[in-house]
Design an enzyme around this catalytic site. Structure first.
Site, PDB file in Angstrom:
ATOM      1  N   GLY A 137       0.811  -1.214   0.000  1.00  0.00           N
ATOM      2  CA  GLY A 137       0.000   0.000   0.000  1.00  0.00           C
ATOM      3  C   GLY A 137       0.839   1.256   0.000  1.00  0.00           C
ATOM      4  CB  THR A 139      -1.350   4.340  -4.863  1.00  0.00           C
ATOM      5  OG1 THR A 139      -0.214   3.951  -5.641  1.00  0.00           O
ATOM      6  CG2 THR A 139      -2.170   5.345  -5.635  1.00  0.00           C
ATOM      7  CG  HIS A 143      -0.926  12.184  -1.888  1.00  0.00           C
ATOM      8  ND1 HIS A 143      -1.924  12.270  -0.945  1.00  0.00           N
ATOM      9  CD2 HIS A 143      -0.416  13.440  -2.022  1.00  0.00           C
ATOM     10  CE1 HIS A 143      -2.003  13.519  -0.506  1.00  0.00           C
ATOM     11  NE2 HIS A 143      -1.102  14.248  -1.143  1.00  0.00           N
ATOM     12  CD1 TRP A 169      -5.671   4.031  -7.861  1.00  0.00           C
ATOM     13  CD2 TRP A 169      -6.759   2.370  -8.894  1.00  0.00           C
ATOM     14  NE1 TRP A 169      -6.621   4.585  -8.680  1.00  0.00           N
ATOM     15  CE2 TRP A 169      -7.291   3.590  -9.328  1.00  0.00           C
ATOM     16  CE3 TRP A 169      -7.281   1.177  -9.408  1.00  0.00           C
ATOM     17  CZ2 TRP A 169      -8.325   3.657 -10.258  1.00  0.00           C
ATOM     18  CZ3 TRP A 169      -8.303   1.252 -10.324  1.00  0.00           C
ATOM     19  CH2 TRP A 169      -8.807   2.483 -10.752  1.00  0.00           C
ATOM     20  CD  GLU A 371       5.379  -1.665  -9.710  1.00  0.00           C
ATOM     21  OE1 GLU A 371       6.265  -0.919  -9.258  1.00  0.00           O
ATOM     22  OE2 GLU A 371       5.044  -2.741  -9.196  1.00  0.00           O
TER      23      GLU A 371
HETATM   24  P1  TGC Z   1      12.707  12.247  -4.429  1.00  0.00           P
HETATM   25  O1  TGC Z   1      12.875  13.516  -3.685  1.00  0.00           O
HETATM   26  O2  TGC Z   1      13.300  12.101  -5.794  1.00  0.00           O
HETATM   27  O3  TGC Z   1      13.222  11.019  -3.562  1.00  0.00           O
HETATM   28  C1  TGC Z   1      12.839  10.840  -2.211  1.00  0.00           C
HETATM   29  C2  TGC Z   1      13.895  10.035  -1.507  1.00  0.00           C
HETATM   30  O4  TGC Z   1      14.001   8.742  -2.106  1.00  0.00           O
HETATM   31  C3  TGC Z   1      15.323   8.545  -2.638  1.00  0.00           C
HETATM   32  N1  TGC Z   1      15.153   7.787  -3.862  1.00  0.00           N
HETATM   33  C4  TGC Z   1      15.422   6.502  -3.969  1.00  0.00           C
HETATM   34  N2  TGC Z   1      15.947   5.644  -3.090  1.00  0.00           N
HETATM   35  C5  TGC Z   1      16.089   4.369  -3.482  1.00  0.00           C
HETATM   36  N3  TGC Z   1      15.720   3.927  -4.694  1.00  0.00           N
HETATM   37  C6  TGC Z   1      15.179   4.769  -5.604  1.00  0.00           C
HETATM   38  N4  TGC Z   1      14.783   4.322  -6.791  1.00  0.00           N
HETATM   39  C7  TGC Z   1      15.010   6.126  -5.263  1.00  0.00           C
HETATM   40  N5  TGC Z   1      14.525   7.218  -5.880  1.00  0.00           N
HETATM   41  C8  TGC Z   1      14.619   8.228  -5.011  1.00  0.00           C
HETATM   42  C9  TGC Z   1      15.871   9.934  -2.835  1.00  0.00           C
HETATM   43  O5  TGC Z   1      17.269   9.943  -2.818  1.00  0.00           O
HETATM   44  C10 TGC Z   1      15.284  10.652  -1.640  1.00  0.00           C
HETATM   45  O6  TGC Z   1      16.000  10.259  -0.490  1.00  0.00           O
HETATM   46  P2  TGC Z   1      16.200  11.282   0.753  1.00  0.00           P
HETATM   47  O7  TGC Z   1      17.034  10.516   1.717  1.00  0.00           O
HETATM   48  O8  TGC Z   1      16.859  12.503   0.150  1.00  0.00           O
HETATM   49  O9  TGC Z   1      14.813  11.569   1.268  1.00  0.00           O
HETATM   50  O10 TGC Z   1      11.150  11.901  -4.471  1.00  0.00           O
HETATM   51  P3  TGC Z   1       9.965  12.693  -5.138  1.00  0.00           P
HETATM   52  O11 TGC Z   1       8.964  12.941  -4.059  1.00  0.00           O
HETATM   53  O12 TGC Z   1      10.462  13.865  -5.936  1.00  0.00           O
HETATM   54  O13 TGC Z   1       9.354  11.606  -6.134  1.00  0.00           O
HETATM   55  C11 TGC Z   1      10.108  11.075  -7.163  1.00  0.00           C
HETATM   56  C12 TGC Z   1       9.238  10.197  -8.085  1.00  0.00           C
HETATM   57  C13 TGC Z   1       8.138  11.030  -8.734  1.00  0.00           C
HETATM   58  C14 TGC Z   1      10.135   9.670  -9.159  1.00  0.00           C
HETATM   59  C15 TGC Z   1       8.648   9.013  -7.319  1.00  0.00           C
HETATM   60  O14 TGC Z   1       7.920   9.397  -6.252  1.00  0.00           O
HETATM   61  C16 TGC Z   1       7.886   8.066  -8.197  1.00  0.00           C
HETATM   62  O15 TGC Z   1       8.477   7.123  -8.671  1.00  0.00           O
HETATM   63  N6  TGC Z   1       6.530   8.242  -8.393  1.00  0.00           N
HETATM   64  C17 TGC Z   1       5.709   7.214  -9.048  1.00  0.00           C
HETATM   65  C18 TGC Z   1       4.913   6.494  -7.987  1.00  0.00           C
HETATM   66  C19 TGC Z   1       4.828   5.024  -8.239  1.00  0.00           C
HETATM   67  O16 TGC Z   1       5.554   4.447  -9.024  1.00  0.00           O
HETATM   68  N7  TGC Z   1       3.935   4.389  -7.543  1.00  0.00           N
HETATM   69  C20 TGC Z   1       3.797   2.964  -7.646  1.00  0.00           C
HETATM   70  C21 TGC Z   1       2.864   2.434  -6.597  1.00  0.00           C
HETATM   71  S1  TGC Z   1       2.996   0.703  -6.375  1.00  0.00           S
HETATM   72  C22 TGC Z   1       2.293   0.060  -7.742  1.00  0.00           C
HETATM   73  O17 TGC Z   1       1.919   0.703  -8.666  1.00  0.00           O
HETATM   74  C23 TGC Z   1       2.178  -1.406  -7.743  1.00  0.00           C
HETATM   75  S2  TGC Z   1       1.407  -2.078  -9.137  1.00  0.00           S
HETATM   76  C24 TGC Z   1       1.713  -3.671  -8.727  1.00  0.00           C
HETATM   77  C25 TGC Z   1       1.353  -4.662  -9.701  1.00  0.00           C
HETATM   78  O18 TGC Z   1       0.171  -5.066  -9.709  1.00  0.00           O
HETATM   79  O19 TGC Z   1       2.273  -5.154 -10.416  1.00  0.00           O
HETATM   80  P1  FAD Z   2      -1.909  10.611 -11.114  1.00  0.00           P
HETATM   81  O1  FAD Z   2      -0.656  10.642 -10.317  1.00  0.00           O
HETATM   82  O2  FAD Z   2      -3.055  11.444 -10.656  1.00  0.00           O
HETATM   83  O3  FAD Z   2      -1.554  11.004 -12.625  1.00  0.00           O
HETATM   84  C1  FAD Z   2      -2.541  11.377 -13.569  1.00  0.00           C
HETATM   85  C2  FAD Z   2      -1.800  11.840 -14.834  1.00  0.00           C
HETATM   86  O4  FAD Z   2      -0.975  12.984 -14.520  1.00  0.00           O
HETATM   87  C3  FAD Z   2      -0.876  10.769 -15.392  1.00  0.00           C
HETATM   88  O5  FAD Z   2      -0.925  10.798 -16.798  1.00  0.00           O
HETATM   89  C4  FAD Z   2       0.500  11.216 -14.906  1.00  0.00           C
HETATM   90  O6  FAD Z   2       1.546  10.786 -15.771  1.00  0.00           O
HETATM   91  C5  FAD Z   2       0.360  12.738 -14.935  1.00  0.00           C
HETATM   92  N1  FAD Z   2       1.285  13.386 -14.011  1.00  0.00           N
HETATM   93  C6  FAD Z   2       1.353  13.265 -12.666  1.00  0.00           C
HETATM   94  N2  FAD Z   2       2.362  13.989 -12.172  1.00  0.00           N
HETATM   95  C7  FAD Z   2       2.952  14.603 -13.234  1.00  0.00           C
HETATM   96  C8  FAD Z   2       4.077  15.463 -13.386  1.00  0.00           C
HETATM   97  N3  FAD Z   2       4.825  15.855 -12.336  1.00  0.00           N
HETATM   98  N4  FAD Z   2       4.398  15.873 -14.629  1.00  0.00           N
HETATM   99  C9  FAD Z   2       3.693  15.476 -15.700  1.00  0.00           C
HETATM  100  N5  FAD Z   2       2.615  14.657 -15.627  1.00  0.00           N
HETATM  101  C10 FAD Z   2       2.264  14.231 -14.401  1.00  0.00           C
HETATM  102  N6  FAD Z   2      -0.431   1.280  -6.096  1.00  0.00           N
HETATM  103  C11 FAD Z   2       0.040   0.691  -4.976  1.00  0.00           C
HETATM  104  O7  FAD Z   2       0.535   1.357  -4.069  1.00  0.00           O
HETATM  105  N7  FAD Z   2      -0.006  -0.667  -4.833  1.00  0.00           N
HETATM  106  C12 FAD Z   2      -0.536  -1.475  -5.784  1.00  0.00           C
HETATM  107  O8  FAD Z   2      -0.537  -2.693  -5.621  1.00  0.00           O
HETATM  108  C13 FAD Z   2      -1.075  -0.870  -6.963  1.00  0.00           C
HETATM  109  N8  FAD Z   2      -1.679  -1.649  -7.901  1.00  0.00           N
HETATM  110  C14 FAD Z   2      -2.335  -1.042  -8.941  1.00  0.00           C
HETATM  111  C15 FAD Z   2      -3.134  -1.810  -9.795  1.00  0.00           C
HETATM  112  C16 FAD Z   2      -3.838  -1.205 -10.824  1.00  0.00           C
HETATM  113  C17 FAD Z   2      -4.730  -2.020 -11.700  1.00  0.00           C
HETATM  114  C18 FAD Z   2      -3.711   0.186 -11.048  1.00  0.00           C
HETATM  115  C19 FAD Z   2      -4.438   0.872 -12.176  1.00  0.00           C
HETATM  116  C20 FAD Z   2      -2.928   0.950 -10.208  1.00  0.00           C
HETATM  117  C21 FAD Z   2      -2.245   0.356  -9.136  1.00  0.00           C
HETATM  118  N9  FAD Z   2      -1.517   1.117  -8.211  1.00  0.00           N
HETATM  119  C22 FAD Z   2      -1.002   0.548  -7.083  1.00  0.00           C
HETATM  120  C23 FAD Z   2      -1.509   2.581  -8.318  1.00  0.00           C
HETATM  121  C24 FAD Z   2      -0.578   3.127  -9.388  1.00  0.00           C
HETATM  122  O9  FAD Z   2       0.748   3.042  -8.997  1.00  0.00           O
HETATM  123  C25 FAD Z   2      -1.009   4.574  -9.673  1.00  0.00           C
HETATM  124  O10 FAD Z   2      -2.243   4.516 -10.384  1.00  0.00           O
HETATM  125  C26 FAD Z   2       0.031   5.333 -10.455  1.00  0.00           C
HETATM  126  O11 FAD Z   2       1.210   5.530  -9.710  1.00  0.00           O
HETATM  127  C27 FAD Z   2      -0.503   6.702 -10.939  1.00  0.00           C
HETATM  128  O12 FAD Z   2      -1.153   7.376  -9.919  1.00  0.00           O
HETATM  129  P2  FAD Z   2      -2.616   8.002 -10.180  1.00  0.00           P
HETATM  130  O13 FAD Z   2      -3.466   6.936 -10.753  1.00  0.00           O
HETATM  131  O14 FAD Z   2      -3.036   8.650  -8.929  1.00  0.00           O
HETATM  132  O15 FAD Z   2      -2.402   9.089 -11.319  1.00  0.00           O
END
Ligand code: TGC
Ligand code: FAD
Length: 392
Positions: A137, A139, A143, A169, A371
């Site tokens: 968890g 997302t 956020h 999600w 991701e």
């Molecule tokens: P930022 O200020 O860049 O970084 C915060 C702190 O984290 C450190 N850091 C890392 N450390 C380890 N590994 C990495 N890859 C790291 N990237 C950054 C960084 O050095 C910093 O450390 P500190 O000590 O200075 O605090 O963070 P930001 O708030 O600007 O965000 C950066 C951003 C946008 C790239 C990041 O938040 C991001 O990747 N956003 C996307 C969110 C995302 O991917 N969510 C996924 C949710 S889980 C999911 O979707 C599961 S789907 C599962 C499935 O069904 O397969």
């Molecule tokens: P938002 O962040 O609201 O983004 C909306 C749009 O704005 C996107 O096109 C994005 O690219 C764009 N955008 C956002 N910020 C910027 C920026 N700075 N500059 C330019 N464009 C921007 N999360 C978990 O934690 N655990 C899970 O197991 C998990 N499983 C998932 C399973 C499914 C089927 C789905 C659909 C999602 C899952 N997620 C999970 C959540 C997933 O990681 C988020 O949906 C994803 O990170 C995007 O967040 P959001 O949907 O809130 O979109």
């Protein structure tokens, strides 16, 4: 659904780069997908049900914790084996691969990497065998791309923590026994907590009406004054970097997994193009269809090379987060484009559940979003090469 006749393309003889162990692991996963996933997956997706009966098989092919050491129940494999397993599972269905990705990279990995020895021993062997299922968890409703803004929080109440907030999600949430939950402590620092099913105030409502990843269960995590025992805090890392490290591992698996979905679409379209006749010729004899197929195999081959190289870097502990982002972004978009082109080669048949293509296409709409969205990964590359942050 049609019988599974899948034959994997290997245009550049990439098998020469694999070890015997890699090939054995891949064969086991491929055979299992053909036998136990392909026959049931279309119906599961149509009904929007996660097929729980495949959990045991996933555990047996090593899909739960492929690279977690054997002493904790994992398969003790390298990163390329992990990638190959994800590729083969997603060849069957991205939703099934999601279940395995979450269990391995987002639940077992943080417990292994940031957990105490007691937590490792309590959870990892059961997660590896599929006796326990987990979810992750991060997302929240407000956020997604910006997880650092999360509002889920916990307070220190002396002999326990009190957790409040909500996640949405969340893959595997509806049936998970344990959730790795990221929440802020009273100083605003992000920490990982292990929240177990049955804890009072913890609920996991299912998310309905998805047109994508229909064979994967998605839900919310609701925390209403949940008492968390202190021993359930992951003690060995805090800050947003901890969940981002987990995401690195899962995104790596997706970079491989997407190749599986693309290979399945390409293989289906190639076979169809050779068999289906119009104007007294196989449609594969027309240049327009050959262009589509030739471009598909080119893109698949490039994606395979990217994934293999990334795997070798990860095995050496040298892969950067930005390199992983590039591979996730490229390979998922590649797979989605191939799914759309393959669908066209099948004409009207392409929209039916007789073939896997439309299901892959719909699934990949989630894969390109979760991701880290396609945009977010581009911005990660942009920041890496310019040194300038365009997120904020
Ligand atoms: P930022 O200020 O860049 O970084 C915060 C702190 O984290 C450190 N850091 C890392 N450390 C380890 N590994 C990495 N890859 C790291 N990237 C950054 C960084 O050095 C910093 O450390 P500190 O000590 O200075 O605090 O963070 P930001 O708030 O600007 O965000 C950066 C951003 C946008 C790239 C990041 O938040 C991001 O990747 N956003 C996307 C969110 C995302 O991917 N969510 C996924 C949710 S889980 C999911 O979707 C599961 S789907 C599962 C499935 O069904 O397969
Ligand atoms: P938002 O962040 O609201 O983004 C909306 C749009 O704005 C996107 O096109 C994005 O690219 C764009 N955008 C956002 N910020 C910027 C920026 N700075 N500059 C330019 N464009 C921007 N999360 C978990 O934690 N655990 C899970 O197991 C998990 N499983 C998932 C399973 C499914 C089927 C789905 C659909 C999602 C899952 N997620 C999970 C959540 C997933 O990681 C988020 O949906 C994803 O990170 C995007 O967040 P959001 O949907 O809130 O979109």
């Amino acid at each position: 659904m049609k019988p599974d006749l899948f034959e994997a393309p290997d245009y550049y003889n990439l098998d020469d780069l694999l070890t015997e162990e890699h090939k054995l692991v891949r064969t086991a996963a491929r055979d299992w997908v053909k036998r136990d996933v392909s026959p049931i997956i279309e119906e599961a997706a149509q009904k929007a049900e996660f097929p729980k009966e495949i959990i045991k098989g996933l555990a047996e092919i090593g899909a739960f914790g492929p690279y977690i050491p054997e002493e904790y129940g994992g398969a003790g494999l390298d990163q390329i084996s992990y990638g190959l397993i994800m590729q083969e599972i997603e060849r069957g269905d991205s939703g099934v691969r999601s279940t395995a990705s979450v269990q391995s990279s987002l639940v077992m990995y943080p417990i292994y990497k940031f957990g105490s020895e007691t937590q490792r021993k309590k959870f990892l062997p059961k997660l590896a065998s599929g006796e326990f299922m987990g979810c992750f968890g991060l997302t929240e409703p407000d956020h997604g791309s910006n997880p650092g803004g999360m509002v889920t929080n916990f307070k220190d109440k002396g002999n326990h923590y009190l957790l409040n907030g909500a996640k949405m999600w969340i893959s595997n949430a509806p049936f998970a026994d344990v959730a790795v939950v990221w929440a802020k402590d009273e100083s605003g620092r992000i920490q990982g907590l292990l929240v177990e099913r049955g804890m009072e105030g913890f609920s996991t409502p299912t998310t309905h009406n998805k047109w994508s990843l229909r064979a994967s269960a998605t839900g919310e995590l609701i925390f209403d004054n949940v008492k968390i025992p202190k021993e359930n805090l992951l003690p060995n890392k805090s800050g947003l970097g901890a969940p981002l490290m987990c995401l690195d591992s899962a995104r790596f698996g997706i970079a491989w997994g997407a190749i599986g979905a693309a290979m399945d679409c390409y293989d289906t379209a190639l076979r169809y193009a050779k068999e289906r006749e119009q104007f007294d010729k196989p449609i594969g004899a027309f240049q327009l269809q050959q262009k589509k197929l030739a471009e598909m195999i080119t893109e698949i081959t490039k994606a395979q090379l990217l994934a293999w190289r990334l795997g070798t870097l990860r095995n050496e502990g040298k892969a950067t987060s930005s390199q992983i982002s590039m591979a996730k972004r490229n390979n998922v978009e590649m797979a989605l484009k191939i799914a759309r082109e393959s669908r066209q080669i099948l004409g009207g048949m392409g929209i039916t559940g007789e073939y896997s293509i439309m299901r892959h296409m719909m699934n990949l709409e989630s894969v390109i979003t979760y991701e880290g969205t396609h945009d977010i990964h581009l911005l990660i590359t942009g920041m890496d090469i310019t040194g300038l942050n365009a997120f904020k």
